[in-house]
Design a protein around this motif. Sequence first.
Motif, PDB file in Angstrom:
ATOM      1  N   PRO A 253      45.568  62.132  21.097  1.00 21.65           N
ATOM      2  CA  PRO A 253      46.058  60.984  20.331  1.00 21.65           C
ATOM      3  C   PRO A 253      46.296  59.740  21.170  1.00 21.65           C
ATOM      4  O   PRO A 253      46.269  58.642  20.626  1.00 21.65           O
ATOM      5  CB  PRO A 253      47.393  61.495  19.778  1.00 21.65           C
ATOM      6  N   TRP A 254      46.521  59.876  22.487  1.00 17.38           N
ATOM      7  CA  TRP A 254      46.924  58.709  23.279  1.00 17.38           C
ATOM      8  C   TRP A 254      45.884  57.607  23.283  1.00 17.38           C
ATOM      9  O   TRP A 254      46.197  56.449  23.525  1.00 17.38           O
ATOM     10  CB  TRP A 254      47.255  59.115  24.713  1.00 17.38           C
TER      11      TRP A 254
ATOM     12  N   ILE B  53      39.091  59.693  16.621  1.00 11.97           N
ATOM     13  CA  ILE B  53      39.136  60.717  15.577  1.00 11.97           C
ATOM     14  C   ILE B  53      38.072  61.784  15.810  1.00 11.97           C
ATOM     15  O   ILE B  53      38.331  62.981  15.710  1.00 11.97           O
ATOM     16  CB  ILE B  53      38.901  60.070  14.190  1.00 11.97           C
TER      17      ILE B  53
ATOM     18  N   VAL C  66      52.421  57.259  20.298  1.00 12.76           N
ATOM     19  CA  VAL C  66      51.378  56.342  20.746  1.00 12.76           C
ATOM     20  C   VAL C  66      51.664  54.931  20.231  1.00 12.76           C
ATOM     21  O   VAL C  66      51.514  53.937  20.958  1.00 12.76           O
ATOM     22  CB  VAL C  66      50.003  56.827  20.268  1.00 12.76           C
TER      23      VAL C  66
ATOM     24  N   ILE D   7      37.726  47.601  16.940  1.00  9.80           N
ATOM     25  CA  ILE D   7      38.774  48.599  16.677  1.00  9.80           C
ATOM     26  C   ILE D   7      38.318  49.697  15.717  1.00  9.80           C
ATOM     27  O   ILE D   7      38.721  50.832  15.870  1.00  9.80           O
ATOM     28  CB  ILE D   7      40.091  47.963  16.163  1.00  9.80           C
ATOM     29  N   THR D   8      37.468  49.346  14.754  1.00  9.35           N
ATOM     30  CA  THR D   8      36.989  50.373  13.827  1.00  9.35           C
ATOM     31  C   THR D   8      36.256  51.468  14.589  1.00  9.35           C
ATOM     32  O   THR D   8      36.543  52.658  14.434  1.00  9.35           O
ATOM     33  CB  THR D   8      36.045  49.760  12.788  1.00  9.35           C
TER      34      THR D   8
ATOM     35  N   MET E 222      38.940  64.129  18.512  1.00  7.51           N
ATOM     36  CA  MET E 222      39.991  65.064  18.079  1.00  7.51           C
ATOM     37  C   MET E 222      39.410  66.167  17.202  1.00  7.51           C
ATOM     38  O   MET E 222      39.793  67.332  17.326  1.00  7.51           O
ATOM     39  CB  MET E 222      41.104  64.314  17.349  1.00  7.51           C
TER      40      MET E 222
ATOM     41  N   SER F 146      52.388  45.610  23.712  1.00  3.57           N
ATOM     42  CA  SER F 146      52.291  44.285  23.092  1.00  3.57           C
ATOM     43  C   SER F 146      53.457  43.400  23.504  1.00  3.57           C
ATOM     44  O   SER F 146      53.296  42.188  23.643  1.00  3.57           O
ATOM     45  CB  SER F 146      52.249  44.351  21.571  1.00  3.57           C
TER      46      SER F 146
ATOM     47  N   MET G 190      44.501  56.273  20.887  1.00  2.00           N
ATOM     48  CA  MET G 190      44.664  55.348  19.768  1.00  2.00           C
ATOM     49  C   MET G 190      45.447  54.100  20.178  1.00  2.00           C
ATOM     50  O   MET G 190      45.539  53.146  19.414  1.00  2.00           O
ATOM     51  CB  MET G 190      45.396  56.022  18.607  1.00  2.00           C
ATOM     52  N   LEU G 191      46.020  54.123  21.381  1.00  3.15           N
ATOM     53  CA  LEU G 191      46.888  53.040  21.845  1.00  3.15           C
ATOM     54  C   LEU G 191      46.341  51.650  21.575  1.00  3.15           C
ATOM     55  O   LEU G 191      47.017  50.799  21.003  1.00  3.15           O
ATOM     56  CB  LEU G 191      47.152  53.221  23.344  1.00  3.15           C
TER      57      LEU G 191
ATOM     58  N   MET H 299      51.257  60.264  15.351  1.00  4.36           N
ATOM     59  CA  MET H 299      51.039  59.421  16.526  1.00  4.36           C
ATOM     60  C   MET H 299      52.130  58.382  16.694  1.00  4.36           C
ATOM     61  O   MET H 299      51.873  57.274  17.159  1.00  4.36           O
ATOM     62  CB  MET H 299      49.690  58.732  16.433  1.00  4.36           C
TER      63      MET H 299
ATOM     64  N   VAL I  36      44.086  50.476  19.527  1.00  5.40           N
ATOM     65  CA  VAL I  36      44.007  50.102  18.111  1.00  5.40           C
ATOM     66  C   VAL I  36      45.380  49.648  17.624  1.00  5.40           C
ATOM     67  O   VAL I  36      45.523  48.621  16.947  1.00  5.40           O
ATOM     68  CB  VAL I  36      43.503  51.295  17.271  1.00  5.40           C
ATOM     69  N   PHE I  37      46.423  50.413  17.997  1.00  6.04           N
ATOM     70  CA  PHE I  37      47.777  50.073  17.569  1.00  6.04           C
ATOM     71  C   PHE I  37      48.213  48.738  18.170  1.00  6.04           C
ATOM     72  O   PHE I  37      48.834  47.919  17.492  1.00  6.04           O
ATOM     73  CB  PHE I  37      48.755  51.184  17.969  1.00  6.04           C
ATOM     74  N   VAL I  38      47.883  48.520  19.452  1.00  2.00           N
ATOM     75  CA  VAL I  38      48.267  47.255  20.095  1.00  2.00           C
ATOM     76  C   VAL I  38      47.652  46.082  19.347  1.00  2.00           C
ATOM     77  O   VAL I  38      48.330  45.098  19.041  1.00  2.00           O
ATOM     78  CB  VAL I  38      47.833  47.244  21.577  1.00  2.00           C
TER      79      VAL I  38
ATOM     80  N   ILE J 292      46.555  50.658  29.863  1.00  2.00           N
ATOM     81  CA  ILE J 292      45.471  50.430  28.903  1.00  2.00           C
ATOM     82  C   ILE J 292      44.169  51.047  29.407  1.00  2.00           C
ATOM     83  O   ILE J 292      43.424  51.664  28.649  1.00  2.00           O
ATOM     84  CB  ILE J 292      45.289  48.931  28.631  1.00  2.00           C
TER      85      ILE J 292
ATOM     86  N   ALA K  99      46.710  45.970  16.237  1.00  2.00           N
ATOM     87  CA  ALA K  99      47.351  45.830  14.931  1.00  2.00           C
ATOM     88  C   ALA K  99      48.676  45.084  15.058  1.00  2.00           C
ATOM     89  O   ALA K  99      48.974  44.171  14.277  1.00  2.00           O
ATOM     90  CB  ALA K  99      47.575  47.201  14.306  1.00  2.00           C
TER      91      ALA K  99
ATOM     92  N   SER L 187      40.581  51.114  10.037  1.00  2.00           N
ATOM     93  CA  SER L 187      41.692  51.127  10.993  1.00  2.00           C
ATOM     94  C   SER L 187      43.026  51.118  10.268  1.00  2.00           C
ATOM     95  O   SER L 187      43.980  51.764  10.713  1.00  2.00           O
ATOM     96  CB  SER L 187      41.600  49.910  11.907  1.00  2.00           C
TER      97      SER L 187
END
Lengths: 208, 205
Positions: free
Chosen positions: B144-145, B182, A152, B174-175, B185, A160, B147-148, A149, B150-152, B99, B154, A99
């Motif tokens: 791509p959207w 991916i 995103v 998340i992994t 995509m 968050s 991925m939201l 991204m 995972v980013f949250v 979400i 992080a 990740s």
Amino acid sequence: MSSVSPYQDLIACLHCDNLCKYQHLSPGQKAICPNCGSVLLYRKVNSIERTLAIALAGLLFFIPAITMPLVGISVAGQYSDASLLACISILIDDGFPVSATLLFMFTLIVPFIKLSAAGYLSISLKYNKVTPNLLMFFRSYKVLDNWAMLHVFFLGVVVSLYKLLSLAQVSIGIGLVSFALLLLCTTLISVTMDEHFIWQTMEDKLVR
Amino acid sequence: MYVSAKSIGLGICPCCKKINNMWSDKEQCERCGATFSIRKPYTLQYTLAWTLAALIMFIPANMLPMMVVYTMGNDTRSTIMEGVTIFMQSGMYPVAFVIFIASFVIPVGKILCLLILVTQARSAKPKNLKLMTKLYSIVEVLGPWSMLDVFVVAIMAAVVNLGFISSVEAAGGITFFGLTVIFTMFASASFDVRLLWDKTDNNFE
């Protein structure tokens, strides 16, 4: 390589492979596929100057956007905040290298390559220094098109923020402001960049 | 009238959109130098393989927790759907909706669309060509959207770092979720919509 092909005046639709006659467009005009309705070509206004300006602005915002804190929280007198780089390093520390790599690639490397390729391309085209290595730069720009991204990630920050509001007092950092501006720049680049025009110019200068 | 480039031996470079004479299956574009084929090679096999891989990854992505929240020594683990229900219960409907769309509706929709596209491309007489072409463009844009989430996770893990009072750690989900995104995509990038139009035998519409 050097012979002028007789297909100069043809163009095929990327979505249905329909062959159409190439029409010379003046700035601001669009060509639409008569078979499936997708946009074939769109000639943009002042594309090179605008792209150069936006790429330079984007590169300026890049460093504060990744190193300055995005969001900070405080609970009972304790304060903690994090930048984009901190997000990546925390994922590595927690044991999620996959990740962390994805985050690193899609929010740092890809946007950086796209911005610098766009800036380099427009400088070279503006000052008429077209060399064969420009082709490689523009190809890499095209390949990475779908993999940036930032938008995103920005939505991720907003979500968050909502989550954190229920936990603690939240403050927004300089990093988030620069990040928003960086996002604006990368989005505007795809709006202002006229790919067909750039390819056409490079072909005229290099092949013949 | 509809004349495909392929039917008269021409191919369009996917990178710079220049029309090239296809002397063989694989040619180097005379303008930008990219190597390309007249149709993406083994497109159905690749698309199906990536889609199935994404589907398999989607199962642990939903079973495993996405993050662990520690408050005053207690830990709460939540998967994606649990996260959505927590938001619903605390009345934050817009966030729950965003979400839910990004991490459930879009990946599932993408996988379904790709499967439909593959079956249509395999059938002898594909139907609704314009709709399918539109569907493919939508799948490409929405990719791509997802991925939201995972980013949250992080961001939450990095920001909420107050030791005993409250801290957030990322968890195994998340992994797998990142890999799902991916893989879908890759799947949509290896699909070639023009295969659907090839079956029309250059008939009038």
